[in-house]
Design an enzyme around this catalytic site. Structure first.
Site, short mmCIF file in Angstrom:
data_model
loop_
_atom_site.label_atom_id
_atom_site.label_comp_id
_atom_site.label_asym_id
_atom_site.label_seq_id
_atom_site.Cartn_x
_atom_site.Cartn_y
_atom_site.Cartn_z
N HIS A 346 59.04 30.25 43.97
CA HIS A 346 57.74 30.83 44.31
C HIS A 346 56.69 30.40 43.30
CE1 HIS A 346 57.06 34.30 41.48
NE2 HIS A 346 58.38 34.29 41.36
N ASP A 356 57.53 33.03 34.57
CA ASP A 356 57.73 33.56 35.91
C ASP A 356 56.47 33.38 36.74
OD1 ASP A 356 58.48 34.96 38.16
OD2 ASP A 356 58.56 36.92 37.19
N GLU A 393 55.62 36.10 46.40
CA GLU A 393 56.95 36.62 46.06
C GLU A 393 56.86 37.89 45.26
OE1 GLU A 393 60.57 37.05 43.41
OE2 GLU A 393 58.44 36.88 42.95
N GLU A 394 55.87 37.95 44.36
CA GLU A 394 55.78 39.10 43.46
C GLU A 394 55.51 40.40 44.21
OE1 GLU A 394 56.85 38.90 40.71
OE2 GLU A 394 56.34 37.08 39.66
N ASP A 422 63.76 30.60 40.15
CA ASP A 422 62.58 31.42 39.96
C ASP A 422 62.02 31.10 38.57
OD1 ASP A 422 60.75 33.57 39.55
OD2 ASP A 422 61.79 34.77 41.03
N HIS A 506 56.09 39.59 33.31
CA HIS A 506 55.02 40.18 34.14
C HIS A 506 53.83 40.68 33.31
CE1 HIS A 506 57.49 41.02 38.07
NE2 HIS A 506 57.54 39.75 37.68
#
Length: 701
Positions: A346, A356, A393-394, A422, A506
């Protein structure tokens, strides 16, 4: 013309006889025939693998990552369009057949948030909600920390610390005489639960709202002050189009539809910086926290609450339709264009996304570059390779899920495997997850790629073995884009990465600078992941007989059955399960023997090609047998009965989710009904294994 071609060697000055010329021509023809048609030792295939590995470039991957992370690119926002264009243009410039696939889906964004502490002397302390040391959010393009799909609301109340927010944690509070009903709970991330599950449990306990924080790593300095964003929606995919692709002009449920509302929590939640969470923890009174809670993690607290201090917590969000874009690039197979090997990652990120997900994106772009190089040198894959760059995706694997739902029939008939990465690099150490029939291929490939972390020359396989015994995890979680492929479509899947976790997950600190200063300064780990990922793709696309070994699957199923036999009531029989696993083992042995016989054939002909094709179809389709049309009870979209999400996270059993869930229901039904529910789930799994065995045999029963 080079001198050695204009001046013949003295040993070959005489004119060759016609017979010698004829014999030499025959030998060349035989060599050429073997090169093209002798599957097991095709020297060209080996050569192309060597070229692939030797064409690695750490600086090239670094340049891709620098470009991808030059600005935040949350799905559905204007900056994300630049990242879409970058990936699409890269594939097009390589000469690949490239297109975007738009979907119109429901996404969620913050409008306003605030948290304040109200003391007995009427003073008020407004708590910081953003990362410290980050440029102002509007100018940097960052969106303030929030939980996607949290409902809007304002709550005011006392606070209770509920550790990780698990059922067991609430039981502990109950034994201490602490009731969270009518309170705000503060929870530290961890304990194996998703954010959505944490909020759902808190709501069930009567909490007004949830404040969640990550403890970070104090050794990483300011990185420990990051705020972990994330989604709290249950399930995967667009909530307005459950089970079908979210086309712009297609059918949609209303936002107030019961099926839609069930996907969202009923109480607001918000992520906090560690420092703000610590201020709340310092204010708690009430019973002493268990020593185990106090000794684990970075948090410094003594009591679980509540206290005299009240907290006011407001979150206002906006749910709206937004257009997301998957980018798909294709290399058509020469001999079996209707068989697909999919390689996906993603592209969207909560912030800059260096780890990420764009460490994986940069790696995927480099694999595409190297495959294009092989094509210029004469390589064409036997089967079709599809590069997939997913969006949103998140928010809950939305881009990949919508694409799988839209292409479900073709994927069911034609997809060989899905290879997911990922976060390619989070830190040191190689990790892999896969469905068991791909275990041996992963072992084989990791023996060919060098591990750059080793002080001595060693392969990834060798270093991995010393680290955790070459343990391959299973894909029961719903935490990346393999979920729709495996758990809904039944496609054999892989997920690989370097590093177990990372402190800037994140947060706004997940940047290119963090990558070069911490996770992979010279990008050698990226090169290693690309080597493994790319070779997996080459084998699955080029090997005449698919490298899918179901003996590994049979062994794993037997281990699962044995594990359940140790925890189940003795009055419940596992005979149906044992019998079906025996059938599956027999089918796996038959397929393995057939594979060996076909691989020993010296020449290919039409009959052999048909036999290989038939065997490959059985190897490809066997995984689909584990799907059940009714799905997992309570989570019916998830069809896989061996690997899938479970509600009973406390059991520690990451397989047979239906059986695991039934075992957890003992408190909600009579023993007779409980035993009946477990037996039914055992029979469902047994029938699924029998279906897979029949598919592997290729025979009707």
């Amino acid at each position: 013309m080079p001198p050695n071609l204009t001046k013949p060697n003295s040993g070959f000055t005489s004119k060759p006889s016609p017979l010698c010329t004829f014999v030499s021509l025959i030998i060349l023809l035989i060599i050429g025939f073997y090169t093209l048609h002798y599957p097991p030792g095709n020297p060209k295939k080996v050569l192309f693998q060597q070229i692939f590995l030797s064409s690695a470039s750490n600086s090239t991957i670094a340049s891709y990552l620098r470009s991808l992370t030059s600005h935040p690119h949350l799905a559905g926002t204007k900056p994300s369009l630049e990242t879409i264009h970058y990936v699409k243009t890269h594939f097009q410039n390589l000469g690949l057949e490239t297109h975007t696939v738009p979907f119109q889906t429901l996404l969620s964004y913050p409008v306003h948030a605030s948290v304040s502490m109200h003391f007995g002397n009427s003073t008020v302390l407004n708590l910081p909600l953003n990362e410290m040391g980050i440029p102002s959010y509007p100018s940097s393009g960052l969106i303030q920390p929030y939980h996607a799909f949290s409902p809007s609301g304002t709550v005011h109340g006392k606070v209770v610390f509920a550790n990780h927010g698990r059922e067991d944690d609430y039981r502990t509070l109950g034994l201490m005489g602490v009731n969270v009903n009518g309170c705000i709970v503060i929870i530290r991330k961890g304990g194996g639960l998703s954010r959505g599950a944490v909020v759902k449990i808190a709501e069930k306990k009567g909490a007004l709202g949830v404040l969640m924080y990550a403890e970070g790593d104090v050794s990483k300095g300011s990185f420990g002050s990051g705020v972990e964003r994330g989604t709290v929606m249950e399930g995967v995919g667009d909530p307005l189009t459950p089970g079908w692709g979210a086309d712009e002009d297609g059918e949609r449920l209303k936002l107030e539809d019961k099926k839609v509302l069930e996907r969202f929590p009923g109480i607001p939640s918000l992520p906090l910086p560690f420092e703000s969470a610590q201020l709340i923890l310092d204010s708690l009174e009430g019973p002493l926290a268990p020593q185990e809670w106090r000794d684990s993690g970075r948090s410094n607290f003594s009591h679980v609450g509540s206290g005299l201090v009240m907290v006011n917590f407001t979150y206002q969000g906006e749910k709206k339709l937004a257009t997301i874009y998957n980018v798909v690039a294709v290399i058509r197979g020469l001999e079996e264009p209707d068989r697909y090997v999919l390689m996906g990652n993603h592209r969207d990120a909560w912030t800059y996304g260096a780890v990420d997900p764009n460490s994986g994106t940069a790696t995927l772009l480099d694999i595409a570059r190297r495959y294009a190089l092989l094509m210029r040198k004469g390589w064409n894959p036997r089967r079709t390779i599809i590069f997939c760059s997913w969006d949103a995706e998140e928010f809950g694997m939305i881009g990949s899920t919508e694409w799988v739902e839209q292409n479900l029939v073709n994927l069911g008939a034609k997809a060989v495997a899905y290879l997911n990465v990922d976060c390619a690099v989070q830190g040191p150490g190689f990790f892999a997850g896969a469905t068991p029939q791909l275990d041996n291929l992963i072992f084989e490939v990791t023996k060919k790629v060098q591990d750059q972390d080793s002080e001595v020359v060693a392969t990834i396989y060798e270093k991995w073995k010393t680290m955790n015994g070459n343990n391959i995890q299973r894909l029961s979680g719903v935490d990346s884009d393999f979920a729709p492929f495996l758990q809904h479509a039944g496609v054999p899947s892989v997920d690989i990465y370097y590093g177990r976790d990372f402190p800037v997950y994140h947060t706004a600190f997940d940047s290119f600078n963090w990558m070069i200063n911490n996770a992979d300064p010279f990008f050698w780990r990226h090169v290693a992941v690309a080597g493994v990922w790319g070779l997996l793709g080459l084998h699955l696309a080029d090997d005449p007989v698919l490298p899918l070994d179901y003996l590994s699957y049979a062994k794993q199923l037997q281990e699962y059955k044995d594990a359940f036999s140790r925890v189940l009531d003795g009055n419940i029989s596992l005979t149906p399960l044992a019998t079906s696993i025996q059938e599956f083992t027999s089918a796996a042995k038959q397929a393995s023997e057939e594979t060996k016989k076909l691989m020993e054939q010296e020449f290919t002909n039409d009959l052999l090609a048909l036999k290989i094709r038939a065997l490959n179809d059985r190897l490809m389709l066997a995984e689909r047998g584990f799907l059940d049309t009714d799905g997992i009870k309570g989570r019916e979209w998830f069809k896989h009965l061996i690997y899938g999400p479970r509600s009973n996270y406390e059991s520690g059993l990451e397989f047979f989710p239906g059986i695991s869930d039934a075992m957890a229901e003992s408190k909600n039904m009579s023993q007779k009904d409980w035993h009946a529910a477990i037996k039914h789930e055992i029979w469902r799994v047994a029938r699924a294994i029998q279906r897979a065995a029949a598919a592997l045999k290729g025979e009707l029963v």
